[in-house]
Design an enzyme around this catalytic site. Structure first.
Site, PDB file in Angstrom:
ATOM      1  N   SER A   1       0.850  -1.197   0.000  1.00  0.00           N
ATOM      2  CA  SER A   1       0.000   0.000   0.000  1.00  0.00           C
ATOM      3  C   SER A   1       0.880   1.238   0.000  1.00  0.00           C
ATOM      4  O   SER A   1       2.044   1.186   0.420  1.00  0.00           O
ATOM      5  CB  SER A   1      -0.860  -0.003   1.266  1.00  0.00           C
ATOM      6  OG  SER A   1      -1.512   1.243   1.449  1.00  0.00           O
TER       7      SER A   1
ATOM      8  N   TYR B   1      -1.784  -0.715  10.526  1.00  0.00           N
ATOM      9  CA  TYR B   1      -1.809  -1.029   9.094  1.00  0.00           C
ATOM     10  C   TYR B   1      -0.529  -0.547   8.411  1.00  0.00           C
ATOM     11  O   TYR B   1       0.106  -1.303   7.664  1.00  0.00           O
ATOM     12  CB  TYR B   1      -3.050  -0.386   8.458  1.00  0.00           C
ATOM     13  CG  TYR B   1      -3.264  -0.736   6.995  1.00  0.00           C
ATOM     14  CD1 TYR B   1      -3.826  -1.950   6.627  1.00  0.00           C
ATOM     15  CD2 TYR B   1      -2.915   0.163   5.983  1.00  0.00           C
ATOM     16  CE1 TYR B   1      -4.035  -2.268   5.286  1.00  0.00           C
ATOM     17  CE2 TYR B   1      -3.120  -0.146   4.642  1.00  0.00           C
ATOM     18  CZ  TYR B   1      -3.685  -1.370   4.305  1.00  0.00           C
ATOM     19  OH  TYR B   1      -3.886  -1.667   2.977  1.00  0.00           O
TER      20      TYR B   1
ATOM     21  N   LYS C   1       2.341  -2.968   6.522  1.00  0.00           N
ATOM     22  CA  LYS C   1       2.665  -2.814   5.093  1.00  0.00           C
ATOM     23  C   LYS C   1       4.125  -2.380   4.908  1.00  0.00           C
ATOM     24  O   LYS C   1       4.774  -2.784   3.936  1.00  0.00           O
ATOM     25  CB  LYS C   1       1.704  -1.817   4.432  1.00  0.00           C
ATOM     26  CG  LYS C   1       0.260  -2.308   4.354  1.00  0.00           C
ATOM     27  CD  LYS C   1       0.108  -3.588   3.540  1.00  0.00           C
ATOM     28  CE  LYS C   1      -1.348  -3.940   3.277  1.00  0.00           C
ATOM     29  NZ  LYS C   1      -1.500  -5.208   2.518  1.00  0.00           N
TER      30      LYS C   1
END
Ligand code: NDP
Length: 244
Positions: free
Chosen positions: A136, A149, A153
């Site tokens: 991402s 998150y 990533k």
């Protein structure tokens, strides 16, 4: 001409919905023999109806032992797309142990584990392979409420580089795609607020979110022989967010 994956065997994780589902369909249409791994049986049933050649594999990737058994029995594969992930957004001060553990299990630990199983099979069968990990833009920028998150990533980007280094001699390439927001279920849950999404779009030079097909096309490129000399790289599908 379109890319052909005729005769290649592919495993796509998180293939029940969103980007993973579209990758599974695209690979199948391009001639690959696709195994679609996901958690919700109903999604896999509808995918198998939509695309009859696809082999469903219903599994929760957070379960290490079940993953070992099921993925080990399903291979070998020449192509692997580690796409499954969760985005459990919480302000840093309110991050829960449950959200942290689930995110690390699915977004990071399962990628390492599935890749190990699949790469060992590639090596045992002496076949060259390509692995694409779906990361991402959040791997490279701090975003509010994304502490967990972003961390998973970011770790995934670096895991992919070390995998590229160690698996290169076995003719296995490893790359990531790093999309901006895509309005899948995950995107809708986290970016439906118009003020929040407008603020993000304002930071994207191309002035829009990515479409599922933008991400699928980049994944297919990195799986294909058209990217034969590319490994250890991250392909941004972010409309320029990371250079803005
Ligand atoms: P979705 O939430 O729409 O789909 C994710 C899929 O992964 C679902 O089928 C889900 O199944 C499956 N999955 C999740 N956890 C597990 C698990 N433990 N075991 C097996 N399958 C699981 O997500 P997207 O398609 O939007 O996201 C795909 C990838 O793209 C992810 O890696 C995400 O981080 C990344 N990404 C997404 C962006 C976005 O804005 N959408 C932006 C940048 C990157 P179920 O629903 O049954 O749990």
């Amino acid at each position: 001409p379109h890319l052909s994956f005729r005769g290649r065997r592919a495993l796509v994780t998180g293939a029940g919905k969103g980007i993973g589902r579209a990758v599974a369909v695209a690979l199948s249409k391009a001639g690959a023999r696709v195994t679609a791994l996901s958690r919700t049986a109903a999604d896999l049933e509808s995918l198998a109806r939509e695309c009859p050649g696809i082999e469903p594999l219903c599994l929760d990737l957070a379960d290490w032992d079940a993953t070992e058994a099921a993925v080990g029995a399903a291979g070998p594969f020449e192509l692997l797309v580690n796409n499954a992930a969760v985005a459990l957004l919480q302000p840093f001060l309110e991050v829960t142990r449950a959200a942290l553990e689930r995110s690390l299990d699915v977004n990071l630990r399962a990628v390492l584990h599935v890749s190990q199983i699949v790469a060992r099979q590639m090596i045992a069968h002496g076949v060259p392979g390509a692995i694409v990990n779906v990361s991402s833009q959040a791997s490279q920028r701090a975003l509010r409420d994304h502490a967990v998150y972003c961390s998973t990533k970011s770790a995934l980007d670096m895991l992919s580089k070390v995998m590229a280094m160690e698996l290169g001699p076995h003719k296995i390439r490893v790359n990531t795609v790093n999309p901006t927001v895509v309005m899948t279920d995950m995107g809708r849950i986290n970016w439906s607020d118009p003020q929040k999404s407008a603020a993000m779009i304002n930071r994207i030079p191309l002035g829009k979110f990515a479409e599922v097909d933008d991400v699928v096309n980049s994944i297919l490129f990195l799986l294909s022989d058209k990217s034969a000399m590319t490994t250890g790289s991250s392909l941004m599908v972010d409309g320029g967010f990371l250079v803005s």
